[in-house]
Design a protein around this motif. Sequence first.
Motif, PDB file in Angstrom:
ATOM      1  N   LYS A 372      19.317  23.548  32.613  1.00 49.57           N
ATOM      2  CA  LYS A 372      20.574  22.837  32.762  1.00 49.57           C
ATOM      3  C   LYS A 372      21.749  23.715  32.343  1.00 49.57           C
ATOM      4  CE  LYS A 372      20.616  18.537  31.788  1.00 49.57           C
ATOM      5  NZ  LYS A 372      20.594  17.220  31.082  1.00 49.57           N
ATOM      6  N   VAL A 373      21.610  24.430  31.213  1.00 46.00           N
ATOM      7  CA  VAL A 373      22.669  25.332  30.774  1.00 46.00           C
ATOM      8  C   VAL A 373      22.871  26.468  31.772  1.00 46.00           C
ATOM      9  CG1 VAL A 373      23.357  26.965  28.963  1.00 46.00           C
ATOM     10  CG2 VAL A 373      22.321  24.775  28.345  1.00 46.00           C
ATOM     11  N   ASP A 374      21.758  27.009  32.267  1.00 43.82           N
ATOM     12  CA  ASP A 374      21.856  28.091  33.259  1.00 43.82           C
ATOM     13  C   ASP A 374      22.593  27.625  34.510  1.00 43.82           C
ATOM     14  OD1 ASP A 374      20.549  29.849  31.612  1.00 43.82           O
ATOM     15  OD2 ASP A 374      18.583  29.543  32.516  1.00 43.82           O
ATOM     16  N   ARG A 375      22.304  26.409  34.946  1.00 43.89           N
ATOM     17  CA  ARG A 375      22.988  25.888  36.139  1.00 43.89           C
ATOM     18  C   ARG A 375      24.479  25.717  35.883  1.00 43.89           C
ATOM     19  NH1 ARG A 375      18.323  22.666  36.643  1.00 43.89           N
ATOM     20  NH2 ARG A 375      19.419  20.923  35.638  1.00 43.89           N
ATOM     21  N   TRP A 376      24.821  25.218  34.681  1.00 50.92           N
ATOM     22  CA  TRP A 376      26.248  25.069  34.339  1.00 50.92           C
ATOM     23  C   TRP A 376      26.959  26.413  34.381  1.00 50.92           C
ATOM     24  CZ3 TRP A 376      25.489  21.480  29.461  1.00 50.92           C
ATOM     25  CH2 TRP A 376      25.211  20.178  29.906  1.00 50.92           C
ATOM     26  N   VAL A 377      26.337  27.412  33.768  1.00 49.37           N
ATOM     27  CA  VAL A 377      26.953  28.742  33.730  1.00 49.37           C
ATOM     28  C   VAL A 377      27.054  29.321  35.136  1.00 49.37           C
ATOM     29  CG1 VAL A 377      26.704  31.095  32.867  1.00 49.37           C
ATOM     30  CG2 VAL A 377      26.176  29.173  31.366  1.00 49.37           C
ATOM     31  N   GLU A 378      25.993  29.180  35.909  1.00 45.43           N
ATOM     32  CA  GLU A 378      26.010  29.700  37.275  1.00 45.43           C
ATOM     33  C   GLU A 378      27.085  29.007  38.104  1.00 45.43           C
ATOM     34  OE1 GLU A 378      22.153  29.349  38.973  1.00 45.43           O
ATOM     35  OE2 GLU A 378      21.155  30.452  37.348  1.00 45.43           O
ATOM     36  N   ASP A 379      27.160  27.678  38.010  1.00 47.34           N
ATOM     37  CA  ASP A 379      28.153  26.937  38.786  1.00 47.34           C
ATOM     38  C   ASP A 379      29.566  27.352  38.391  1.00 47.34           C
ATOM     39  OD1 ASP A 379      26.127  25.621  40.074  1.00 47.34           O
ATOM     40  OD2 ASP A 379      26.242  23.813  38.830  1.00 47.34           O
ATOM     41  N   ALA A 380      29.786  27.527  37.083  1.00 51.45           N
ATOM     42  CA  ALA A 380      31.110  27.935  36.616  1.00 51.45           C
ATOM     43  C   ALA A 380      31.461  29.333  37.114  1.00 51.45           C
ATOM     44  CB  ALA A 380      31.166  27.886  35.088  1.00 51.45           C
ATOM     45  N   ALA A 381      30.497  30.254  37.018  1.00 54.78           N
ATOM     46  CA  ALA A 381      30.754  31.628  37.460  1.00 54.78           C
ATOM     47  C   ALA A 381      30.969  31.678  38.968  1.00 54.78           C
ATOM     48  CB  ALA A 381      29.585  32.528  37.060  1.00 54.78           C
ATOM     49  N   VAL A 382      30.169  30.934  39.707  1.00 55.23           N
ATOM     50  CA  VAL A 382      30.318  30.912  41.168  1.00 55.23           C
ATOM     51  C   VAL A 382      31.674  30.324  41.547  1.00 55.23           C
ATOM     52  CG1 VAL A 382      29.487  29.804  43.275  1.00 55.23           C
ATOM     53  CG2 VAL A 382      27.869  30.857  41.687  1.00 55.23           C
ATOM     54  N   TYR A 383      32.078  29.288  40.855  1.00 53.67           N
ATOM     55  CA  TYR A 383      33.390  28.690  41.142  1.00 53.67           C
ATOM     56  C   TYR A 383      34.511  29.708  40.917  1.00 53.67           C
ATOM     57  CZ  TYR A 383      37.577  25.848  40.627  1.00 53.67           C
ATOM     58  OH  TYR A 383      38.853  25.343  40.757  1.00 53.67           O
ATOM     59  N   VAL A 384      34.414  30.466  39.827  1.00 53.43           N
ATOM     60  CA  VAL A 384      35.454  31.445  39.524  1.00 53.43           C
ATOM     61  C   VAL A 384      35.498  32.543  40.580  1.00 53.43           C
ATOM     62  CG1 VAL A 384      36.169  33.224  37.877  1.00 53.43           C
ATOM     63  CG2 VAL A 384      35.436  30.997  37.047  1.00 53.43           C
ATOM     64  N   VAL A 385      34.321  33.108  40.908  1.00 61.21           N
ATOM     65  CA  VAL A 385      34.321  34.244  41.837  1.00 61.21           C
ATOM     66  C   VAL A 385      34.654  33.806  43.264  1.00 61.21           C
ATOM     67  CG1 VAL A 385      32.693  35.550  40.432  1.00 61.21           C
ATOM     68  CG2 VAL A 385      31.829  34.074  42.253  1.00 61.21           C
ATOM     69  N   THR A 386      34.263  32.590  43.652  1.00 61.26           N
ATOM     70  CA  THR A 386      34.584  32.142  45.003  1.00 61.26           C
ATOM     71  C   THR A 386      36.032  31.672  45.120  1.00 61.26           C
ATOM     72  OG1 THR A 386      33.687  29.939  44.453  1.00 61.26           O
ATOM     73  CG2 THR A 386      32.220  31.509  45.555  1.00 61.26           C
ATOM     74  N   THR A 387      36.546  31.093  44.065  1.00 60.17           N
ATOM     75  CA  THR A 387      37.917  30.595  44.098  1.00 60.17           C
ATOM     76  C   THR A 387      38.933  31.719  43.929  1.00 60.17           C
ATOM     77  OG1 THR A 387      37.170  28.488  43.147  1.00 60.17           O
ATOM     78  CG2 THR A 387      39.531  28.946  43.089  1.00 60.17           C
ATOM     79  N   TYR A 388      38.600  32.679  43.057  1.00 60.81           N
ATOM     80  CA  TYR A 388      39.557  33.735  42.747  1.00 60.81           C
ATOM     81  C   TYR A 388      39.094  35.106  43.246  1.00 60.81           C
ATOM     82  CZ  TYR A 388      41.304  30.097  39.655  1.00 60.81           C
ATOM     83  OH  TYR A 388      41.786  28.926  39.162  1.00 60.81           O
ATOM     84  N   ARG A 389      38.215  35.116  44.256  1.00 62.64           N
ATOM     85  CA  ARG A 389      37.724  36.394  44.781  1.00 62.64           C
ATOM     86  C   ARG A 389      38.875  37.223  45.334  1.00 62.64           C
ATOM     87  NH1 ARG A 389      33.522  35.650  49.325  1.00 62.64           N
ATOM     88  NH2 ARG A 389      32.244  34.983  47.548  1.00 62.64           N
ATOM     89  N   LYS A 390      39.779  36.587  46.052  1.00 63.20           N
ATOM     90  CA  LYS A 390      40.894  37.322  46.636  1.00 63.20           C
ATOM     91  C   LYS A 390      41.772  37.932  45.547  1.00 63.20           C
ATOM     92  CE  LYS A 390      44.707  36.835  49.920  1.00 63.20           C
ATOM     93  NZ  LYS A 390      45.439  35.893  50.828  1.00 63.20           N
ATOM     94  N   GLU A 391      42.024  37.163  44.471  1.00 61.24           N
ATOM     95  CA  GLU A 391      42.846  37.683  43.383  1.00 61.24           C
ATOM     96  C   GLU A 391      42.155  38.848  42.675  1.00 61.24           C
ATOM     97  OE1 GLU A 391      42.359  34.636  44.082  1.00 61.24           O
ATOM     98  OE2 GLU A 391      44.337  33.699  44.332  1.00 61.24           O
ATOM     99  N   ILE A 392      40.822  38.741  42.524  1.00 61.92           N
ATOM    100  CA  ILE A 392      40.085  39.812  41.844  1.00 61.92           C
ATOM    101  C   ILE A 392      40.099  41.085  42.676  1.00 61.92           C
ATOM    102  CG2 ILE A 392      37.828  40.515  40.953  1.00 61.92           C
ATOM    103  CD1 ILE A 392      37.265  37.551  40.387  1.00 61.92           C
ATOM    104  N   THR A 393      39.826  40.959  43.965  1.00 64.25           N
ATOM    105  CA  THR A 393      39.820  42.146  44.818  1.00 64.25           C
ATOM    106  C   THR A 393      41.222  42.711  44.997  1.00 64.25           C
ATOM    107  OG1 THR A 393      39.928  40.713  46.779  1.00 64.25           O
ATOM    108  CG2 THR A 393      37.750  41.428  46.049  1.00 64.25           C
ATOM    109  N   SER A 394      42.234  41.830  45.015  1.00 66.05           N
ATOM    110  CA  SER A 394      43.607  42.340  45.134  1.00 66.05           C
ATOM    111  C   SER A 394      44.018  43.098  43.888  1.00 66.05           C
ATOM    112  CB  SER A 394      44.580  41.178  45.385  1.00 66.05           C
ATOM    113  OG  SER A 394      44.639  40.315  44.263  1.00 66.05           O
ATOM    114  N   LEU A 395      43.416  42.774  42.754  1.00 63.33           N
ATOM    115  CA  LEU A 395      43.683  43.544  41.540  1.00 63.33           C
ATOM    116  C   LEU A 395      43.260  44.999  41.741  1.00 63.33           C
ATOM    117  CD1 LEU A 395      44.425  43.764  38.523  1.00 63.33           C
ATOM    118  CD2 LEU A 395      42.082  43.069  37.990  1.00 63.33           C
ATOM    119  N   ILE A 396      42.086  45.188  42.364  1.00 64.89           N
ATOM    120  CA  ILE A 396      41.621  46.550  42.653  1.00 64.89           C
ATOM    121  C   ILE A 396      42.553  47.219  43.654  1.00 64.89           C
ATOM    122  CG2 ILE A 396      39.716  47.908  43.578  1.00 64.89           C
ATOM    123  CD1 ILE A 396      37.820  45.688  42.657  1.00 64.89           C
ATOM    124  N   THR A 397      42.861  46.501  44.726  1.00 68.14           N
ATOM    125  CA  THR A 397      43.701  47.066  45.784  1.00 68.14           C
ATOM    126  C   THR A 397      45.086  47.430  45.257  1.00 68.14           C
ATOM    127  OG1 THR A 397      42.521  45.733  47.416  1.00 68.14           O
ATOM    128  CG2 THR A 397      44.652  46.638  48.066  1.00 68.14           C
TER     129      THR A 397
END
Length: 447
Positions: A372-397
């Motif tokens: 259950k904890v692993d799923r919470w962490v995974e869901d939270a991490a997936v939400y962050v990377v999918t929601t803010y993927r453009k912002e993260i990659t634009s930081l590199i760019t």
Amino acid sequence: MEQAKAAEKGVGTGGQHARPGGAVNRAMTTFSPADEEKQRGVRRMKLTATGLLVFVALVYVLSTWAHNSGAGTWAAYVAAASEAGMVGALADWFAVTALFRHPLGIPIPHTAIIPTKKDQLGVSLGEFVGENFLSEDVVRQRLRAVGIGSRLGAWLAVPGHADRVTAELSTALRGALTVLRDSDVQAVVGEAITRRANAQEIGPGIGKMLEKVVADGGHKRVVDLVVTRAHDWLVLHGDSVMDAVQGGAPGWTPKFVDKKVGERVYRELLRFVTEMRDMPGHPARGALDRFLTDFASDLQSDTDTRARIERLKGDVLSRDEVQDLIASAWTAVRSMIVAAAEDERSELRLRVRASLLSLGSRMAAERKVQDKVDRWVEDAAVYVVTTYRKEITSLITDTVASWDAEHTTRKIEANIGRDLQFIRINGTVVGSLAGLLIYTVSHALGA
């Protein structure tokens, strides 16, 4: 100096404008002692690769001269090998140099790739990171392999770690309460309580509670207290009661009659209260029980009674005294929470510590909790990377785009240039071997 002036104007020496508002990464605008040492290593490897090129060129000249002088067939083999070695060395020199600058200063197309294609490389790097490192499958797979639930549980199960987390939570709680303004919180609390109270009809709830209290006889203690206090008050204030009765008598009645009536009323009232106090089965108590029972029923089913209760509730809640009382509750709650957070032996901190230890033990031992904890962490991490993927990659760019082209080229060359010089060396050696092999095969077929 020119480079510094160009940087102040927001223009890189490579002719590219820095993006407005983009801060240049300090790591890419300064050369550290480690970078200087790496650059010296690059220079040494360049000398080695160039020396090898000069060596094979010298061998080619000597072997060609020897072959033309009739030294023998071996000279032709050596000349072929050295000639191919020169070609390989020059080709790889061109390829390595073209990464960082124009070979011999000649603006040949598709050379000086890093300074001229820096921004495109940044975009490609950002897209590569987004597609291969910030995808949902990669994030879930990596986090699942880490086993955060079991590791976190084992860590929390250690008393010292639980104490540390409790202390940090207490500090964070105190900090949050300090930042919050009392007036803002009081307004929110007051509005929330008032809105909740207005939205919830209280008549049926009070009726059910009163019905249960009467059925269980819980109100009898209140009645006992009231009649006892009433009896004691009558005993102490008998003159006041009689004066009140006499004062309400008509003016035409004789005074002695008023006095007799007052005394009689007082005695009857005192007798009634005394009997009610001493007799659990007094008729008045039964009448009060029936009244409370009927009132409890009306609170639940009678429309008019419930409406009157709602109007009374609204009148009470709208009073300034009640609103001030609701708002002041926050001050008392905050003081209580802050005091509990500061006291290491407070019930709050002890319960938090015990809860953390219990949670840690369960997470370390129970697979269901870990999952259950692993799923919470995974869901939270997936939400962050999918929601803010453009912002993260634009930081590199954006970061790559803000770098100065010339300095970036020097920086990259200092870090990978030494390994690239091995390409030149390998090209010389491989070219020589390939030339020797080709010449040998050609000579064999020609023979």
